[in-house]
Design an enzyme around this catalytic site. Sequence first.
Site, PDB file in Angstrom:
ATOM      1  CG  HIS A  42      -1.746   1.041   1.372  1.00 29.53           C
ATOM      2  ND1 HIS A  42      -1.493   2.491   1.733  1.00 29.53           N
ATOM      3  CD2 HIS A  42      -3.186   1.095   1.339  1.00 29.53           C
ATOM      4  CE1 HIS A  42      -2.865   3.000   1.738  1.00 29.53           C
ATOM      5  NE2 HIS A  42      -3.865   2.031   1.632  1.00 29.53           N
TER       6      HIS A  42
ATOM      7  CG  ASP B  84       0.743  -1.943   6.094  1.00 25.69           C
ATOM      8  OD1 ASP B  84      -0.306  -1.953   6.800  1.00 25.69           O
ATOM      9  OD2 ASP B  84       0.401  -1.456   4.996  1.00 25.69           O
TER      10      ASP B  84
ATOM     11  CD  GLN C 242      -6.500  -4.347   4.463  1.00 23.77           C
ATOM     12  OE1 GLN C 242      -7.359  -5.310   4.503  1.00 23.77           O
ATOM     13  NE2 GLN C 242      -6.576  -3.182   3.890  1.00 23.77           N
TER      14      GLN C 242
ATOM     15  CE  LYS D  74      -7.170  -0.255   6.217  1.00 25.97           C
ATOM     16  NZ  LYS D  74      -7.944   0.189   5.182  1.00 25.97           N
TER      17      LYS D  74
ATOM     18  CB  CYS E 132      -3.604   3.363  -1.613  1.00 24.79           C
ATOM     19  SG  CYS E 132      -5.169   4.307  -1.357  1.00 24.79           S
TER      20      CYS E 132
END
Lengths: 150, 404
Positions: B115, B193, B196, B219, B358
């Site tokens: 991303h 990251d 997700q 999220k 993104c």
Amino acid sequence: MPLSDRSAQISALYQEMILDHYRRPRNKGELEGADASVAMKNPLCGDEIYLHVAFDGDAVRDLKFTGRGCSISQASASMMTQLIKGKSAAEIEPLRDRFRDMVMGKADASEDASLGSLRSLSGVAKFPARVRCALLAWNALETALAERSG
Amino acid sequence: MNRRADFPLLAANPDLHYLDSAATSQKPAVVLDALREFYETSNANPHRGAYELSVAATDRYDAARATLARFLGVADADCLIFTRGTTEAINLVASAWGWRNVGPGDEIVVTALEHHANFVPWQQLAIGRGATLRICELTSDGHLDLDHFRTLLSSRTKVVAFAHVSNALGTINPVRELVALARELTGAVIVCDGAQGVPHLRVRYDELGVDFYAFSGHKMCGPMAIGGLIGPRWLLETMPPYQMGGDMIEFVHDQTTTWNVLPQKFEAGTPNAAGAVGLAAAADYLDAIGMDEVLRHERELVSDAYARLAAIDGVILYGPPPSERSGVVSFTLDDVHPHDLATILDGDGICIRAGNHCAQPLMRRLDVSATARASFYVYNDKSDTDALIAGVLKAKEVFGHAAV
């Protein structure tokens, strides 16, 4: 809004005229002897329009576009090039304003013969998220004209 | 089990098929109630007042941090810094650690799956410090190419940054293998990251082996504008602050200032205490379902959607098989632009994402300008997939009446 209304608006949006211009774009390609080339992108969805314009005095002698994107952005560019070719800056300005008002839902220009095939994009007014797509080529044209007049 | 009733927005819109949870999830009533309850019973500025109400606000904020630390397997809760979300968390590391420790001739390794939030901060750090950004390429089925990854690593590597799970393709990256290679071949700081990852997988930070782990609350059923950064104490303590202001200071002299301890050192200004309380409620909500069940549920839905989309003539699917991904399916249909597809689906109340997600470096490698992405979460069921499939067939029909 009931979904059935929304569904009818979808049918109104994707008219055959739009899909025809999307799949068989007019005036698409590089333009030899272009005086201005303007890139316009919509980072949100990846639409890209490169507008190439040749002037004759303050009139648009010829214009072509390249790029890729959704049916609305590409069809709008294709139809715009057909309408604008040969017109002066003074003639283009009111057309641009009428088209902009139509897709933004500010005025019903769908019966306005001066907009030609672009009237088929009147359905965009019901889809605020798609107004930018319809205006992408027009914004490129505006930039090209502004650069011309300095 | 129908969890849709837990989510007021979904309960109020029975015809809505929300398939964009990878962008942001819907919020259960327990989270919305927690936000309201905080403001109605405990609202004061944490760490400021000597009065009872401020102490109550501080307690609630600290308790939220403890809940998140438990949920994410972090033994030292002071090493969980609340941020606005993943983006701010990664920028914190790139700024506070990166600018001090990366210099000319050094290398930063990222991946082509990232991303922009885990790509651009490193790219700009490399430009700003005269370092080189190196990008791990993908295999044809949307996995990281580990052979290529290995060749990028050396003693020059100062940062290795990768997503836990790809937002665009749903690929679950092999964190253990990536960490093992990075530790073996470099002395780099490893940044993961988790935007997700946390919503879909059972995350135990202390066992992952990464240095920094960033995540977002919105999220994972939590409120917007709250998330966090987890890091090792020794690194966080040596790093300068990211932002200056109230709460992060110890003594402010006329010409110098000393810093507060962790976690306050990295939480300048009035914190988003209500957001943290809401996020803790979200963690409790997911915990009650069980993260293993969350992933099982998503896999079941995404496997079905994947198979049914694959059966439609003209559909191209991107990324690994469903058994190796979270609840994301990314696809294109004939020459129907994803933006048009999303509009047509919207006409039937189906919310999907269309665009580059993104992840422009990834889109270039897939040689597409955009894809359509449907993402599933705890409240989705088979009726959402049924609607998606019907919508895709309808888009084919709408675009079918002009000959290709």
